[in-house]
Design a protein around this motif. Structure first.
Motif, short mmCIF file in Angstrom:
data_model
loop_
_atom_site.label_atom_id
_atom_site.label_comp_id
_atom_site.label_asym_id
_atom_site.label_seq_id
_atom_site.Cartn_x
_atom_site.Cartn_y
_atom_site.Cartn_z
N LYS A 152 0.84 -1.21 0.00
CA LYS A 152 0.00 0.00 0.00
C LYS A 152 0.87 1.25 0.00
CE LYS A 152 -3.90 -2.26 0.56
NZ LYS A 152 -5.00 -2.21 -0.40
N GLN A 153 0.28 2.34 -0.52
CA GLN A 153 0.99 3.62 -0.50
C GLN A 153 0.97 4.25 0.88
OE1 GLN A 153 -0.73 6.14 -3.51
NE2 GLN A 153 0.66 5.35 -5.06
N LEU A 154 -0.11 3.96 1.60
CA LEU A 154 -0.24 4.57 2.93
C LEU A 154 -1.05 3.65 3.84
CD1 LEU A 154 -0.81 8.28 3.68
CD2 LEU A 154 -2.31 6.61 4.77
N HIS A 155 -0.52 3.46 5.03
CA HIS A 155 -1.21 2.65 6.03
C HIS A 155 -1.69 3.59 7.12
CE1 HIS A 155 0.46 -1.17 4.42
NE2 HIS A 155 1.42 -0.35 4.04
N LEU A 156 -2.92 3.43 7.55
CA LEU A 156 -3.46 4.28 8.60
C LEU A 156 -3.84 3.43 9.81
CD1 LEU A 156 -5.69 7.34 8.29
CD2 LEU A 156 -6.38 5.55 9.87
N ILE A 157 -3.33 3.83 10.95
CA ILE A 157 -3.66 3.14 12.20
C ILE A 157 -4.38 4.17 13.07
CG2 ILE A 157 -2.70 2.06 14.29
CD1 ILE A 157 -2.17 0.38 11.76
N ALA A 158 -5.51 3.77 13.63
CA ALA A 158 -6.22 4.65 14.56
C ALA A 158 -6.46 3.87 15.84
CB ALA A 158 -7.54 5.11 13.97
N VAL A 159 -6.23 4.52 16.97
CA VAL A 159 -6.41 3.85 18.25
C VAL A 159 -6.75 4.91 19.30
CG1 VAL A 159 -3.95 3.99 18.91
CG2 VAL A 159 -5.33 2.08 19.73
N ARG A 160 -7.61 4.55 20.25
CA ARG A 160 -7.92 5.51 21.30
C ARG A 160 -6.72 5.63 22.23
NH1 ARG A 160 -13.27 5.15 25.09
NH2 ARG A 160 -11.88 3.92 26.40
N SER A 161 -6.63 6.75 22.96
CA SER A 161 -5.42 7.01 23.76
C SER A 161 -5.12 5.93 24.79
CB SER A 161 -5.51 8.38 24.43
OG SER A 161 -6.70 8.46 25.18
#
Ligand SMILES: [Cu+2]
Length: 318
Positions: free
Chosen positions: A120-129
């Motif tokens: 992938k060109q860009l990987h996005l990770i999202a997580v609460r604090s």
């Protein structure tokens, strides 16, 4: 006195003078300043070595890599002139919406050229604090605007950290992880995260073993079983049989964890040629280097029967 002896005498004198200056410097300059000088000298020589070294540079944080330490990223929305712009995302928990953002290059324009890494060109990770609500997403680019977007639903309210992991085109080895917070309305109840090296997800039992020590680069082995049987039908996901993200508890520093693997290492047939496929489980091996003692939140994505599952662990580095 011949020329050689005179030169020798001159050189000895110089050494004596510099030696005395050094001693005087030691005596007059505070220890902390000397320590700073020494560190700067070490850093510049390390930086020099790095430019000489042919190996691929794999760090998110160049400072860490230059000092010879582990590479961490994600603590800033800017690095080396690359900047993650504001995150547009749903403001309410439980409401489906769209997350979008732009990445700006050193010239201040939206970046549109990215190198493909892990498919992938860009990987996005999202997580609460608190480390809950982990999501690994792959936004789609809209060129030439440089806008990236992906559907998202926040499971609960709170402060979410969004990491973008990418490599600008034409800068091989310059892997950057930029991070930025986004606020989500809703009731916030922190989720306790006890230490755990075992998880059960979608009927799979997943465990992680290995040495996990601050400042040490050591292998970690993940084992996947289902119904007590070794799971040997792992499918490649993002170019490997597993994808592991490690975040430091407390500041969510993003650690680079590399899949150790490679067909070459697994298959060693006699012809000297090795075309053997890496084993599709039950084990997946990674190399991790926690930068400091403390707790780390680990998230393993693996794929079986065309579905991606995420196992979570909490390890403590000594
Ligand atoms: Cu990804």
């Amino acid at each position: 006195m011949n020329t050689a002896s005179r030169l020798l005498l001159f050189a000895t004198g110089l050494i004596l003078v510099f030696g005395l200056m050094f001693l005087a410097g030691r005596a007059l300059v505070p220890e902390s300043t000397v320590a700073t000088w020494t560190r700067q000298a070490e850093e510049s020589s390390a930086a020099h070595e790095e430019t000489m070294a042919p190996e691929l540079h794999t760090g998110g944080s160049h400072e860490g890599a230059e000092a010879g330490g582990p590479a961490i990223g994600g603590l800033s929305l800017e690095e080396d002139g690359y900047r993650l712009g504001p995150i547009e995302a749903p403001e309410q928990a439980g409401k489906p919406g769209e997350l979008s953002f732009r990445v700006y290059g050193p010239e201040g324009k939206p970046l549109t050229d990215f190198a493909v890494a892990h498919e992938k060109q860009l990987h996005l990770i999202a997580v609460r604090s608190d480390g809950s609500g982990f999501q690994h997403l792959h936004p789609e680019p809209d060129n030439p605007t440089g806008n990236w977007s992906v559907p998202v639903t926040w499971p609960r309210g709170g402060t979410y950290r969004v990491f973008t992991d990418f490599t600008p085109a034409g800068e091989p080895g310059r892997n950057l992880v930029l991070g930025r917070n986004t606020e989500v309305a809703g009731k916030v109840t922190p989720v306790p995260r006890p230490l755990s090296s075992r998880d059960t997800v979608d009927g799979f039992s997943v465990s992680i073993d290995g040495k996990f020590e601050a400042g040490e680069s050591e292998p970690l082995t993940v084992t996947v079983t289902r119904g007590g049987q070794p799971e040997t039908r792992l499918q490649p996901y993002l170019g490997a049989y597993g994808h592991l993200v490690a975040l430091r508890e407390g500041d969510l520093a993003y650690l680079h964890v590399h899949a150790e693997a490679g067909p070459e290492e697994h298959g060693s047939d006699e012809g000297g040629h090795s075309h053997a496929e890496p084993e599709a489980g039950p084990e997946i091996r990674f190399v991790a280097e926690p930068p400091t003692p403390g707790r780390y939140l680990l998230y393993l994505d693996f794929k079986v029967e065309d579905r991606v599952h995420t196992a979570e662990f909490v390890l403590e580095a000594k």
